[in-house]
Design an enzyme around this catalytic site. Sequence first.
Site, mmCIF file in Angstrom:
data_model
loop_
_atom_site.group_PDB
_atom_site.id
_atom_site.type_symbol
_atom_site.label_atom_id
_atom_site.label_comp_id
_atom_site.label_asym_id
_atom_site.label_seq_id
_atom_site.Cartn_x
_atom_site.Cartn_y
_atom_site.Cartn_z
ATOM 1 C CG HIS A 1 -8.379 1.130 -10.087
ATOM 2 N ND1 HIS A 1 -7.014 1.298 -10.027
ATOM 3 C CD2 HIS A 1 -8.815 1.980 -11.043
ATOM 4 C CE1 HIS A 1 -6.648 2.226 -10.906
ATOM 5 N NE2 HIS A 1 -7.723 2.657 -11.532
ATOM 6 C CG ASP B 1 -4.560 3.720 -13.962
ATOM 7 O OD1 ASP B 1 -4.046 4.044 -12.880
ATOM 8 O OD2 ASP B 1 -5.785 3.630 -14.114
ATOM 9 C CB CYS C 1 -5.513 7.555 -8.795
ATOM 10 S SG CYS C 1 -5.497 9.346 -8.843
#
Length: 314
Positions: A217, A24, A248
């Site tokens: 997040h 990520d 993302c």
Amino acid sequence: MVKSRFVFEHLPPEVTLYEVGPRDGLQNESRMVPTEDKVRLIDALSETGLRAIEITSFVNPKWIPQLADGGQVSRQILRKPGVTYSALVPNRQGLDAAIAAGMREVAVFMSASETHNKKNVNKTIGQTLAAFRDTVPPALAAGLRVRAYVSTVYGCPYEGAVDPAKALELCRALKALGCYQVSLGDTIGVANPRQTRDVLGRVLAEIPAPEVAVHFHDTRGTALANILVAVEMGITTVDAALGGLGGCPYAPGASGNVSTEDVVYMLEGMGVRTGIDLDRLVDCARLASTLVGHEVPSKYYRAAIGARSRVTGG
Ligand code: HMG
Ligand code: MG
């Protein structure tokens, strides 16, 4: 005496941190980190006490060029006994590449909102679940464990509010396919503790807590507060990224994951074991910062580096 209604009496003795930084984190960096540096970082993470590390993804390299070397990374890392190494796969093609590269655990991913799902994997939610029917059962038949992510559970960058009932609906579908755990993603970091309690209350009424993980997040600074609520509700797997890297590319404005160091510091300080050596983790975050070429946002990391430089006079 003031009577406290929040007494931390339900904290679990132990929580597993699922480290997603190499995937990520690096998928969102403009700098391409060379394969050997990714391997060095993952090998260092393996020595911190982490029990689960998501090392890469097997997606279309035109979509995520930063992780185009997933196969090489998977083949080159040292697999430490007791550590689970995982990778994202969106479809059968990704699964086949992951198996060929020696992966024993993969994660499928989808969104709770149609628009983000379409932007991220070029399919509707229904088409994505159909593609998983060609992906999850063959993975299980090949002896792999399969995890799943549901993104945009708390809000979508394109649609705004997301129905809190969606998380449970998709958890049911993913569990029925055979995924051992579903990680609920606050992809753009909008959730607050009340929403966290609402969504998890619905999910945990039906799905056992070990089969649910949280993935926050920290875009707006609420991730630790949400994690505290989640852990109090019985969640024992928390996703996090070293240094607070992450985001993302198909969710505009999404910034870093909650930092692994910050979560470890909070939980260990409250008596919840993570098994992770914070000093070693800070060393990894420092390495990651060098590799990506910028400072990382983790609060604990900054405090620790500051304290180290005061001691050494650096
Ligand atoms: P598509 O273009 O619709 O795919 O992409 P397709 O099936 O039509 O195939 C088109 C081309 O893609 C073909 O190549 C395929 O071979 C190739 P061509 O003939 O044009 O040369 N292809 C692949 N190549 C490598 N690996 C594969 C693969 N599949 C097809 N697995 C696809 C569909 C899903 C592949 C694409 O949309 C994609 O790669 N998306 C990835 C998006 C992504 O990785 N996003 C970030 C991860 S999700 C996230 O960060 C959220 C999370 O952290 C949780 C949270 O925070 O909420 C997990
Ligand atoms: Mg994420």
